[in-house]
Design an enzyme around this catalytic site. Structure first.
Site, PDB file in Angstrom:
ATOM      1  N   HIS A  16       0.830  -1.198   0.000  1.00  0.00           N
ATOM      2  CA  HIS A  16       0.000   0.000   0.000  1.00  0.00           C
ATOM      3  C   HIS A  16       0.863   1.246   0.000  1.00  0.00           C
ATOM      4  CE1 HIS A  16      -4.171  -1.409   0.470  1.00  0.00           C
ATOM      5  NE2 HIS A  16      -3.562  -2.510   0.858  1.00  0.00           N
ATOM      6  N   MET A  47     -13.961   4.070   9.354  1.00  0.00           N
ATOM      7  CA  MET A  47     -12.808   4.142  10.266  1.00  0.00           C
ATOM      8  C   MET A  47     -11.837   5.259   9.908  1.00  0.00           C
ATOM      9  SD  MET A  47     -12.130   0.054  10.321  1.00  0.00           S
ATOM     10  CE  MET A  47     -13.518  -1.088  10.477  1.00  0.00           C
ATOM     11  N   SER A  48     -12.317   6.264   9.255  1.00  0.00           N
ATOM     12  CA  SER A  48     -11.401   7.335   8.852  1.00  0.00           C
ATOM     13  C   SER A  48     -12.140   8.662   8.733  1.00  0.00           C
ATOM     14  CB  SER A  48     -10.757   6.971   7.505  1.00  0.00           C
ATOM     15  OG  SER A  48     -11.737   6.921   6.505  1.00  0.00           O
TER      16      SER A  48
HETATM   17  C1  NAG Z   1      -9.084   4.222   2.942  1.00  0.00           C
HETATM   18  C2  NAG Z   1     -10.359   3.636   3.408  1.00  0.00           C
HETATM   19  O1  NAG Z   1     -11.090   3.049   2.675  1.00  0.00           O
HETATM   20  N1  NAG Z   1     -10.611   3.831   4.670  1.00  0.00           N
HETATM   21  C3  NAG Z   1     -11.705   3.254   5.405  1.00  0.00           C
HETATM   22  C4  NAG Z   1     -13.046   3.781   5.010  1.00  0.00           C
HETATM   23  O2  NAG Z   1     -14.053   3.112   5.696  1.00  0.00           O
HETATM   24  C5  NAG Z   1     -14.063   1.726   5.528  1.00  0.00           C
HETATM   25  C6  NAG Z   1     -15.293   1.174   6.188  1.00  0.00           C
HETATM   26  O3  NAG Z   1     -15.268   1.335   7.551  1.00  0.00           O
HETATM   27  C7  NAG Z   1     -12.784   1.154   6.092  1.00  0.00           C
HETATM   28  O4  NAG Z   1     -12.789  -0.248   5.958  1.00  0.00           O
HETATM   29  C8  NAG Z   1     -11.641   1.757   5.343  1.00  0.00           C
HETATM   30  O5  NAG Z   1     -10.441   1.297   5.897  1.00  0.00           O
END
Ligand code: NAG
Ligand code: NAG
Length: 300
Positions: free
Chosen positions: A74, A229-230
């Site tokens: 990544h 989660m972001s």
């Molecule tokens: C970069 C990315 O996709 N970040 C998060 C966005 O939200 C999803 C769902 O919770 C996460 O799995 C991802 O890591």
């Protein structure tokens, strides 16, 4: 000196103003581009930068003070380029709390963008649908958020406040720009996206596990339409330093709210629709950047 810290440590001295300035100066020394728009691309939406021309790409590991992606395969990149004449900077790959980054590492690029002269930031992410009316593949304009880690003290603005970025107690009631939300809805309508365009409240959880059913039900009761989660730390820091923010989230799965529901989803269908809609989301962002550029020309 780059000291790697974990999110579990209270971390108030991740970067000084001079560190941010140094990174900014380094980047401005390397590129002719002077972006007014920054785009944070979530994984799977990294192709957003493909629409740009005159591209100049920097690997995160080569940028002073930048956090380096820990996940193998990544590799993160910062891409400068122009879209329809508008200079932009794209973050391909961003940092998550669950990877062990501190929140000041997660949000460091946002302050660099601010110091570089960026005015608007577009944050994209994938999230799980909570609102029962949502379907996989919907594109949600983020209207507001709930910062659950923030409630528990995992907040990017904890620690001494640097007034050069913003005020100690910033308002978050209007974190997502009304003008940008209106503009993106208009553009989406013109592109005939209305049948899968939504607006709603995004909730951040730290992860890395997905929500339990009881947690998902709690989020529904709290008024969340989607969960991920972001995004929220970046938006919080962007709002603090006076950037205009637009958040777009692709609903890539529906969160289970029911103990008895059988999993009947066809995963091929889900993957297909997510891929298609990710492309449409990219088109939406590209169109939006063009529109912002036209507005700039008209008001200048
Ligand atoms: C970069 C990315 O996709 N970040 C998060 C966005 O939200 C999803 C769902 O919770 C996460 O799995 C991802 O890591
Ligand atoms: C940027 O370029 C100037 C002029 O060449 C130089 O003095 C300065 O050290 C450079 N800054 C960084 C951070 O690379």
């Amino acid at each position: 000196v780059h000291v790697r810290k974990t999110a579990c440590q209270i971390d108030i001295t991740c970067c000084s103003f001079e560190d941010y300035k140094l990174t900014t100066e380094w980047l401005l020394n390397q590129t002719r581009h002077r972006p007014k728009v920054a785009v944070i691309c979530s994984s799977g939406l990294g192709l957003l930068a493909d629409a740009a021309s005159n591209k100049q790409t920097f690997r995160y590991q080569d940028i002073p003070n930048f956090p380096v992606s820990t996940a193998p395969g990544h590799e993160g990149c910062l891409v400068f380029g122009t879209v329809d004449g508008a200079a932009c900077v794209f973050m391909q790959g961003h940092f998550h709390l669950y990877e062990g980054y501190s929140l000041c590492q997660v949000t460091l690029p946002v302050r660099i963008f601010k110091l570089m002269g960026v005015e608007s930031i577009i944050v994209t992410n994938a999230s799980g649908g909570i609102c029962p009316d949502f379907k996989v593949g919907d594109i949600m304009i983020i209207k507001d958020h709930i910062n659950l880690p923030g409630f528990a003290g995992q907040h990017p603005l904890c620690g001494p406040n640097d007034e050069r970025f913003g005020t100690r107690f910033p308002s978050m009631s209007d974190a997502y720009s009304k003008d940008l939300r209106r503009l993106v809805s208009e553009v989406a309508c013109e592109l005939d996206y209305s049948s899968f365009l939504r607006e709603g409240v995004y909730c951040m959880v730290s992860g890395p596990n997905f929500e339990t059913i009881a947690e998902a039900r709690m989020l529904l009761v709290l008024g969340c339409d989607s969960v991920g989660m972001s995004t929220v730390p970046e938006v919080t820091v962007a709002k603090h330093c006076g950037l205009r923010v637009l958040g777009l989230s692709l609903i890539t799965n529906m969160v289970s709210l029911d103990y008895s529901r059988e999993e009947k989803v066809n995963h091929d269908d889900v993957l297909h629709i997510c891929k298609t809609r990710a492309k449409l989301l990219q088109k939406l962002v590209t169109e939006l950047i063009c529109r912002l550029q036209q507005q700039n020309i008209n008001t200048n």
